[in-house]
Scaffold this active site. Structure first.
Site, PDB file in Angstrom:
ATOM      1  N   GLU A 114       0.834  -1.196   0.000  1.00  0.00           N
ATOM      2  CA  GLU A 114       0.000   0.000   0.000  1.00  0.00           C
ATOM      3  C   GLU A 114       0.872   1.252   0.000  1.00  0.00           C
ATOM      4  O   GLU A 114       0.771   2.120  -0.871  1.00  0.00           O
ATOM      5  CB  GLU A 114      -0.884  -0.039   1.233  1.00  0.00           C
ATOM      6  CG  GLU A 114      -1.599   1.224   1.628  1.00  0.00           C
ATOM      7  CD  GLU A 114      -2.086   1.105   3.064  1.00  0.00           C
ATOM      8  OE1 GLU A 114      -3.263   0.781   3.233  1.00  0.00           O
ATOM      9  OE2 GLU A 114      -1.288   1.314   3.997  1.00  0.00           O
ATOM     10  N   ASP A 364      -9.643   1.632   6.456  1.00  0.00           N
ATOM     11  CA  ASP A 364      -9.711   1.515   4.997  1.00  0.00           C
ATOM     12  C   ASP A 364     -10.797   2.407   4.419  1.00  0.00           C
ATOM     13  O   ASP A 364     -10.615   3.026   3.369  1.00  0.00           O
ATOM     14  CB  ASP A 364      -9.985   0.062   4.591  1.00  0.00           C
ATOM     15  CG  ASP A 364      -8.720  -0.775   4.486  1.00  0.00           C
ATOM     16  OD1 ASP A 364      -7.676  -0.358   5.039  1.00  0.00           O
ATOM     17  OD2 ASP A 364      -8.770  -1.856   3.868  1.00  0.00           O
TER      18      ASP A 364
END
Length: 484
Positions: A114, A364
């Site tokens: 990420e 998230d």
């Protein structure tokens, strides 16, 4: 990968899902070529007009020079500032391909696909080739799974120690998505080089793998590279600042520390594509019997470009995926608050959290409002996105723009007492889609007035802060040969 307060939670989430899954999902043989796909029209956004809005100029009266200077300052601090308190980018020697560098989640003491792919995206957008190539080199050297006995062969391991040793052997699709998009932009900004710097070829390889990875079953422990020691997760958490805080909280509550992972016999793992073919959606993980998707992984703004630039045999699929994701945002947004869950089934139903509690808006989820708002800015194909941004910003504003919590139940009950810069920043990107007015302006002003994140939590907050500044300041663009 799911934004957990400690690495312990992030890694064991997958283990718990394996243990708790009742039935494996059969790999789909659905042929997307037989379905009706969305038309690849160019919409009415910045992709067609080549005009990227700078909301700091439009709405706050700042100058383009001020905006660029603020973005550059944030980049310099996060990439080249003080190593203890400011930066997350660290160069660590070189190999035959050149400089190596990683971006670390400082509080969890690891490097994640990420963050590595976010760093590459920031670098290509701002024209920072050295940093881009160094991050890509580290990713390919340490994170790419090359052991053919690992069912995730060809994917990038989502978490690695900063010394290049594994913290996990599975993959998280959000990393692959940002890697691919950043590499396509690099090909158009700098041209293709040789080997790992043939950016177009590397991006094509990632996208082909996401859709066409074979379905493979094997039993752990696995290796990342042939010759590595098999990876066995330790019984207790890796040392990290986050775990020091958790230890303090456990001691105050009279709970034992460190927490022990329950011993489980190895179980067979089946890994397949990162997308669900029948639904044209990105999966939460490519392990076939872990269900559902993550709404924050849905990136229709990117899918539109892959429908034009990606492997020809997959372009119709990505065009369909863009349209499906736009509908999915509407399905998962709470009708009152606009908040969506960290994980959901393909029909939009929130999936339970790993502890069995109802699905909620968490780390998230912060990114979802940014995802649909960037899609609105670049493509402007879905008028519903304005109402989605209005709903979320209105709810958060009602909570106090300088104090809203960073986790909520979907109907708006706070589940934390922390106000997070990363969540504020992503919500401010919602102003690209929101109705102009006081509420959306308040988010822009709050973002402008917020300092560059520093300290232990600077990784996720900092990456979202910088990318959000770039989005809102008109410096996060479709990079093509004609407009670089």
């Amino acid at each position: 990968m799911s934004r957990a307060p400690t690495l312990l939670c992030g890694v064991t989430a997958i283990t718990l899902a394996w243990a708790g899954a009742a039935h494996a999902q059969a790999p789909s043989t659905h042929d997307a070529a037989t379905t009706t796909t969305a038309a690849t029209d160019d919409g009415a956004g910045a992709y067609r007009t080549q005009r990227y809005r700078n909301l700091f100029v439009e709405r706050l009266g700042r100058s383009p020079h001020e905006t660029h200077a603020k973005i550059e300052q944030a980049f310099q601090r996060l990439f080249h500032g003080d190593g203890q308190e400011e930066r997350v980018y660290f160069e660590t020697g070189a190999n035959a391909n050149g400089t190596l560098a990683y971006i670390t989640d400082w509080a969890n003491n690891d490097a994640r696909t990420e963050g590595m792919s976010y760093g590459m995206m920031i670098a290509v957008q701002l024209g920072k080739k050295r940093e881009f190539d160094a991050l890509w080199n580290w990713s390919k050297t340490y994170m790419l799974t090359t052991d053919p006995a690992n069912p995730s062969h060809g994917y990038f391991a989502w978490s690695m120690g900063t010394d290049g040793t594994p913290r996990a052997t599975g993959a998280a699709p959000d990393g692959e998505e940002y890697y691919a998009m950043a590499l396509y932009f690099a090909a158009r900004r700098w041209g293709n080089g040789k080997g790992i710097y043939d950016y177009q070829k590397e991006a094509d390889t990632i996208l082909r793998g996401m859709r066409h990875h074979p379905v493979v079953t094997a039993t752990p422990p696995f290796r990342i590279h042939p010759g590595d020691q098999p990876f066995i997760e330790p019984a207790t958490p890796w040392p990290s600042p986050n775990n020091r805080h958790a230890q303090e909280q456990a001691q105050k509550a009279g709970k034992p520390w460190p927490p022990q992972r329950p011993h489980r016999a190895p179980r067979a793992v089946t890994v397949g594509p990162m997308v669900d073919e029948a639904h044209a959606m990105v999966r939460f993980v490519p392990e076939t019997f872990i269900p559902g998707t993550d709404p924050s992984y849905h990136l229709p703004a990117f899918y539109e470009l892959w429908a034009r630039w990606g492997p020809r045999e997959d372009r119709a699929f990505w065009a369909r995926a863009a349209s499906v994701s736009r509908d999915f945002f509407v399905k998962t947004a709470d009708p009152a608050t606009g908040l969506g869950p960290d994980r959901a089934d393909f029909d939009g139903t929130p999936l339970k959290n790993w502890d069995g509690s109802p699905g909620s808006f968490s780390y998230d989820s912060w990114r979802t409002i940014s995802n649909w708002s960037v899609d609105r800015s670049w493509w402007n194909k879905d008028p519903r996105q304005q109402a989605l941004s209005d709903r979320v910003q209105r709810f958060l504003s009602s909570q106090g723009i300088d104090r809203f919590a960073d986790r909520y139940t979907l109907d708006g009950k706070p589940q934390s007492d922390r106000h997070s810069t990363g969540m504020l920043a992503a919500a401010a990107v919602g102003s690209l889609a929101a109705t102009p007015g006081q509420v959306s302006d308040d988010f822009l002003r709050a973002l402008w007035d917020t300092p560059v994140p520093s300290g232990e939590q600077r990784y996720f907050d900092g990456m979202l802060y910088l990318m959000s500044m770039m989005h809102v300041g008109g410096e996060f663009r479709v990079i093509d040969a004609n407009n670089k």
